[in-house]
Design an enzyme around this catalytic site. Structure first.
Site, PDB file in Angstrom:
ATOM      1  N   ARG A  31      -6.019   1.065   4.288  1.00 15.18           N
ATOM      2  CA  ARG A  31      -4.906   1.503   3.450  1.00 15.18           C
ATOM      3  C   ARG A  31      -4.653   0.543   2.297  1.00 15.18           C
ATOM      4  NH1 ARG A  31      -3.456  -0.312   8.425  1.00 15.18           N
ATOM      5  NH2 ARG A  31      -1.644  -1.672   8.733  1.00 15.18           N
ATOM      6  N   GLU A  38      -1.412  -7.183   7.871  1.00 11.93           N
ATOM      7  CA  GLU A  38      -0.083  -6.926   8.420  1.00 11.93           C
ATOM      8  C   GLU A  38       0.112  -7.702   9.720  1.00 11.93           C
ATOM      9  OE1 GLU A  38       2.880  -6.626   8.113  1.00 11.93           O
ATOM     10  OE2 GLU A  38       3.258  -4.502   7.642  1.00 11.93           O
ATOM     11  N   HIS A  82       0.832  -1.199   0.000  1.00 22.64           N
ATOM     12  CA  HIS A  82       0.000   0.000   0.000  1.00 22.64           C
ATOM     13  C   HIS A  82       0.869   1.254   0.000  1.00 22.64           C
ATOM     14  CE1 HIS A  82       0.861   1.013   4.203  1.00 22.64           C
ATOM     15  NE2 HIS A  82       0.645  -0.251   4.517  1.00 22.64           N
ATOM     16  N   TYR A 134       1.148  -6.376  15.739  1.00 21.03           N
ATOM     17  CA  TYR A 134       2.261  -5.957  16.597  1.00 21.03           C
ATOM     18  C   TYR A 134       1.905  -5.939  18.078  1.00 21.03           C
ATOM     19  CZ  TYR A 134       4.320  -4.464  12.160  1.00 21.03           C
ATOM     20  OH  TYR A 134       4.814  -4.443  10.882  1.00 21.03           O
ATOM     21  N   TYR A 138       5.178   1.445  13.996  1.00 20.31           N
ATOM     22  CA  TYR A 138       4.721   0.111  13.612  1.00 20.31           C
ATOM     23  C   TYR A 138       3.193   0.123  13.481  1.00 20.31           C
ATOM     24  CZ  TYR A 138       9.209  -2.252  14.044  1.00 20.31           C
ATOM     25  OH  TYR A 138      10.499  -2.678  13.845  1.00 20.31           O
TER      26      TYR A 138
END
Length: 239
Positions: A72, A103, A16, A106, A27
Protein backbone atom coordinates in the site's frame (compact mmCIF):
# COMPACT_ATOMS: atom_id res chain seq x y z
CA UNK A 1 8.13 32.89 5.83
CA UNK A 2 11.67 34.23 5.74
CA UNK A 3 14.15 33.50 2.96
CA UNK A 4 16.06 31.32 5.45
CA UNK A 5 12.91 29.28 6.17
CA UNK A 6 12.28 28.80 2.45
CA UNK A 7 15.79 27.37 2.01
CA UNK A 8 15.69 25.12 5.09
CA UNK A 9 15.33 21.42 4.20
CA UNK A 10 11.95 19.84 4.78
CA UNK A 11 10.69 16.34 5.43
CA UNK A 12 7.44 15.55 3.64
CA UNK A 13 5.51 12.69 5.25
CA UNK A 14 2.78 11.05 3.17
CA UNK A 15 0.25 8.50 4.39
CA UNK A 16 -0.79 5.82 1.92
CA UNK A 17 -4.28 5.95 0.43
CA UNK A 18 -7.34 4.13 1.69
CA UNK A 19 -7.43 0.34 2.09
CA UNK A 20 -10.41 -1.88 2.86
CA UNK A 21 -9.06 -2.69 6.32
CA UNK A 22 -8.34 0.94 7.21
CA UNK A 23 -11.79 1.96 5.96
CA UNK A 24 -13.43 -0.56 8.30
CA UNK A 25 -11.25 0.37 11.28
CA UNK A 26 -9.18 -2.82 11.35
CA UNK A 27 -5.62 -2.49 12.65
CA UNK A 28 -3.34 -3.08 9.65
CA UNK A 29 0.34 -3.57 10.35
CA UNK A 30 2.29 -6.32 8.62
CA UNK A 31 -0.57 -7.56 6.42
CA UNK A 32 0.07 -6.62 2.79
CA UNK A 33 -3.09 -5.00 1.47
CA UNK A 34 -3.64 -3.12 -1.79
CA UNK A 35 -5.14 0.35 -2.05
CA UNK A 36 -8.81 0.62 -2.90
CA UNK A 37 -9.84 2.56 -6.01
CA UNK A 38 -10.74 5.42 -3.71
CA UNK A 39 -7.31 5.18 -2.08
CA UNK A 40 -5.55 5.38 -5.42
CA UNK A 41 -7.68 8.39 -6.37
CA UNK A 42 -6.81 10.11 -3.07
CA UNK A 43 -3.11 9.86 -3.81
CA UNK A 44 -3.46 10.89 -7.45
CA UNK A 45 -5.46 13.95 -6.38
CA UNK A 46 -2.81 14.90 -3.84
CA UNK A 47 -0.09 14.49 -6.48
CA UNK A 48 -1.92 16.69 -8.97
CA UNK A 49 -2.14 19.51 -6.45
CA UNK A 50 1.24 19.52 -4.76
CA UNK A 51 3.76 17.53 -6.84
CA UNK A 52 5.73 19.01 -9.72
CA UNK A 53 8.18 21.69 -10.72
CA UNK A 54 7.50 24.88 -8.81
CA UNK A 55 5.00 23.12 -6.49
CA UNK A 56 5.51 22.38 -2.76
CA UNK A 57 6.80 18.86 -3.45
CA UNK A 58 9.21 19.29 -6.35
CA UNK A 59 10.94 16.00 -7.27
CA UNK A 60 14.10 17.92 -8.15
CA UNK A 61 14.34 19.12 -4.52
CA UNK A 62 14.51 15.61 -3.04
CA UNK A 63 17.79 14.38 -1.65
CA UNK A 64 16.31 11.05 -0.57
CA UNK A 65 13.06 9.10 -0.30
CA UNK A 66 12.19 6.48 2.32
CA UNK A 67 9.27 4.15 1.65
CA UNK A 68 7.67 1.42 3.75
CA UNK A 69 8.02 -1.94 1.98
CA UNK A 70 4.29 -2.73 2.31
CA UNK A 71 2.33 -2.83 -0.98
CA UNK A 72 0.00 0.00 0.00
CA UNK A 73 2.94 2.33 0.62
CA UNK A 74 4.81 1.27 -2.53
CA UNK A 75 1.73 1.89 -4.68
CA UNK A 76 1.22 5.27 -3.05
CA UNK A 77 4.79 6.20 -3.89
CA UNK A 78 4.33 5.11 -7.51
CA UNK A 79 1.17 7.22 -7.85
CA UNK A 80 2.64 10.20 -6.03
CA UNK A 81 5.92 10.29 -7.94
CA UNK A 82 5.86 8.34 -11.20
CA UNK A 83 9.29 7.53 -12.63
CA UNK A 84 8.77 10.24 -15.23
CA UNK A 85 8.77 12.83 -12.43
CA UNK A 86 12.47 12.37 -11.83
CA UNK A 87 13.73 13.00 -15.33
CA UNK A 88 17.39 12.00 -15.28
CA UNK A 89 18.39 8.36 -14.84
CA UNK A 90 19.80 7.17 -11.54
CA UNK A 91 16.92 8.37 -9.35
CA UNK A 92 16.59 4.84 -7.91
CA UNK A 93 19.68 5.54 -5.80
CA UNK A 94 17.64 8.13 -3.92
CA UNK A 95 14.95 5.64 -2.86
CA UNK A 96 15.19 3.30 0.14
CA UNK A 97 12.52 0.77 1.05
CA UNK A 98 12.94 0.23 4.77
CA UNK A 99 11.26 -1.47 7.72
CA UNK A 100 12.30 1.56 9.79
CA UNK A 101 9.17 3.30 8.49
CA UNK A 102 6.88 0.24 8.32
CA UNK A 103 3.63 0.39 10.28
CA UNK A 104 3.57 -0.59 13.95
CA UNK A 105 3.59 -4.38 14.24
CA UNK A 106 0.24 -5.06 15.94
CA UNK A 107 1.04 -8.71 16.67
CA UNK A 108 -1.99 -10.48 18.18
CA UNK A 109 -4.18 -7.48 17.35
CA UNK A 110 -3.57 -7.55 13.60
CA UNK A 111 -6.83 -7.25 11.69
CA UNK A 112 -8.91 -6.50 14.80
CA UNK A 113 -10.96 -3.41 15.54
CA UNK A 114 -10.41 -1.31 18.66
CA UNK A 115 -13.42 -2.73 20.52
CA UNK A 116 -12.29 -6.28 19.70
CA UNK A 117 -8.82 -5.57 21.10
CA UNK A 118 -10.29 -4.18 24.31
CA UNK A 119 -12.50 -7.27 24.67
CA UNK A 120 -9.55 -9.60 24.01
CA UNK A 121 -7.37 -7.90 26.61
CA UNK A 122 -10.12 -7.78 29.22
CA UNK A 123 -10.66 -11.51 28.71
CA UNK A 124 -7.03 -11.99 29.73
CA UNK A 125 -7.46 -9.91 32.86
CA UNK A 126 -5.55 -6.92 31.47
CA UNK A 127 -6.33 -3.21 31.77
CA UNK A 128 -8.21 -3.44 35.07
CA UNK A 129 -6.90 -0.09 36.26
CA UNK A 130 -6.73 1.80 32.98
CA UNK A 131 -7.80 1.34 29.37
CA UNK A 132 -5.31 -0.02 26.84
CA UNK A 133 -3.29 2.64 25.07
CA UNK A 134 -1.13 1.48 22.17
CA UNK A 135 1.27 4.40 22.53
CA UNK A 136 2.05 3.38 26.09
CA UNK A 137 1.29 -0.35 26.21
CA UNK A 138 2.28 -1.63 22.78
CA UNK A 139 0.85 -4.87 21.38
CA UNK A 140 0.97 -8.44 22.60
CA UNK A 141 3.03 -10.48 20.15
CA UNK A 142 3.97 -7.27 18.34
CA UNK A 143 6.02 -4.15 18.97
CA UNK A 144 6.44 -2.11 22.11
CA UNK A 145 6.62 1.66 22.21
CA UNK A 146 10.38 1.45 22.73
CA UNK A 147 10.90 -0.78 19.70
CA UNK A 148 8.99 1.63 17.47
CA UNK A 149 10.81 4.64 18.94
CA UNK A 150 14.21 3.01 18.47
CA UNK A 151 13.72 2.26 14.77
CA UNK A 152 12.29 5.71 14.07
CA UNK A 153 15.19 7.35 15.92
CA UNK A 154 17.63 5.49 13.67
CA UNK A 155 15.84 6.82 10.61
CA UNK A 156 15.75 10.35 12.00
CA UNK A 157 19.50 10.20 12.56
CA UNK A 158 19.97 9.18 8.92
CA UNK A 159 17.79 12.05 7.76
CA UNK A 160 19.68 14.57 9.90
CA UNK A 161 22.95 13.49 8.27
CA UNK A 162 21.42 13.76 4.81
CA UNK A 163 20.12 17.25 5.51
CA UNK A 164 22.98 18.64 7.59
CA UNK A 165 24.99 19.86 4.54
CA UNK A 166 21.91 21.65 3.16
CA UNK A 167 20.91 23.80 6.12
CA UNK A 168 21.94 27.00 4.36
CA UNK A 169 20.28 26.21 1.05
CA UNK A 170 22.18 25.12 -2.03
CA UNK A 171 21.41 21.86 -3.77
CA UNK A 172 18.29 19.82 -3.08
CA UNK A 173 18.01 18.72 0.54
CA UNK A 174 14.39 17.71 1.07
CA UNK A 175 13.38 14.20 2.17
CA UNK A 176 10.15 12.31 1.47
CA UNK A 177 8.63 9.54 3.62
CA UNK A 178 5.77 7.38 2.34
CA UNK A 179 4.31 5.17 5.04
CA UNK A 180 1.36 4.59 7.38
CA UNK A 181 -0.91 6.57 9.66
CA UNK A 182 0.15 5.50 13.13
CA UNK A 183 3.88 5.19 12.50
CA UNK A 184 4.00 8.59 10.79
CA UNK A 185 2.36 10.21 13.80
CA UNK A 186 4.96 8.47 15.94
CA UNK A 187 7.64 9.78 13.60
CA UNK A 188 6.39 13.36 13.94
CA UNK A 189 6.59 13.10 17.73
CA UNK A 190 10.08 11.67 17.69
CA UNK A 191 11.14 14.32 15.15
CA UNK A 192 10.48 17.04 17.73
CA UNK A 193 11.95 14.82 20.48
CA UNK A 194 8.64 14.01 22.14
CA UNK A 195 8.01 10.57 23.55
CA UNK A 196 5.76 8.42 21.37
CA UNK A 197 3.16 8.36 24.17
CA UNK A 198 3.15 12.15 24.62
CA UNK A 199 -0.40 13.58 24.61
CA UNK A 200 -0.08 15.37 21.27
CA UNK A 201 -3.27 14.64 19.28
CA UNK A 202 -2.67 14.50 15.53
CA UNK A 203 -4.63 13.50 12.44
CA UNK A 204 -3.29 12.31 9.09
CA UNK A 205 -5.93 11.28 6.58
CA UNK A 206 -5.33 8.64 3.87
CA UNK A 207 -3.34 10.21 1.04
CA UNK A 208 -2.54 13.28 3.15
CA UNK A 209 0.77 15.15 3.38
CA UNK A 210 2.40 16.79 6.40
CA UNK A 211 5.66 18.72 6.61
CA UNK A 212 8.47 18.76 9.17
CA UNK A 213 11.48 21.06 9.15
CA UNK A 214 13.81 23.05 11.42
CA UNK A 215 13.52 26.41 13.18
CA UNK A 216 16.01 29.15 12.37
CA UNK A 217 17.77 26.98 9.79
CA UNK A 218 19.29 25.03 12.68
CA UNK A 219 19.74 21.25 12.51
CA UNK A 220 19.38 21.14 16.31
CA UNK A 221 15.92 22.77 16.27
CA UNK A 222 13.61 20.24 14.58
CA UNK A 223 10.05 21.51 14.28
CA UNK A 224 6.58 20.83 12.95
CA UNK A 225 5.90 22.99 9.92
CA UNK A 226 2.36 24.27 10.41
CA UNK A 227 2.17 26.05 7.08
CA UNK A 228 4.01 26.62 3.84
CA UNK A 229 4.21 29.79 1.82
CA UNK A 230 1.97 29.24 -1.19
CA UNK A 231 3.01 31.43 -4.07
CA UNK A 232 3.01 31.21 -7.81
CA UNK A 233 6.29 29.81 -9.09
CA UNK A 234 8.53 32.28 -10.87
CA UNK A 235 10.56 31.18 -13.92
CA UNK A 236 13.72 31.27 -11.82
CA UNK A 237 12.15 28.80 -9.35
CA UNK A 238 11.66 26.07 -11.92
CA UNK A 239 14.64 23.85 -12.58
Amino acid sequence: MSDRDARTPRVFIVRHGETDWAKSGRYTGTTDIELTKVGAAQVSSTAAMIVGAGKPLDPSSLAHIFVSPRKRARKTFELLLPQSSFGAAGWEERVTYTEHIAEWDYGDYEGLKFAEIIQLRQGKGLDREREWNIWRDGCEGGESMKQVSDRLDKLISQIREIQRPHMNGGEAGNVLLVAHGLVLRCFAKRWIRYSVDSPLPMMLAPGAVAVLSYKNGNIDEPALCLGLELRKAEPSDVI
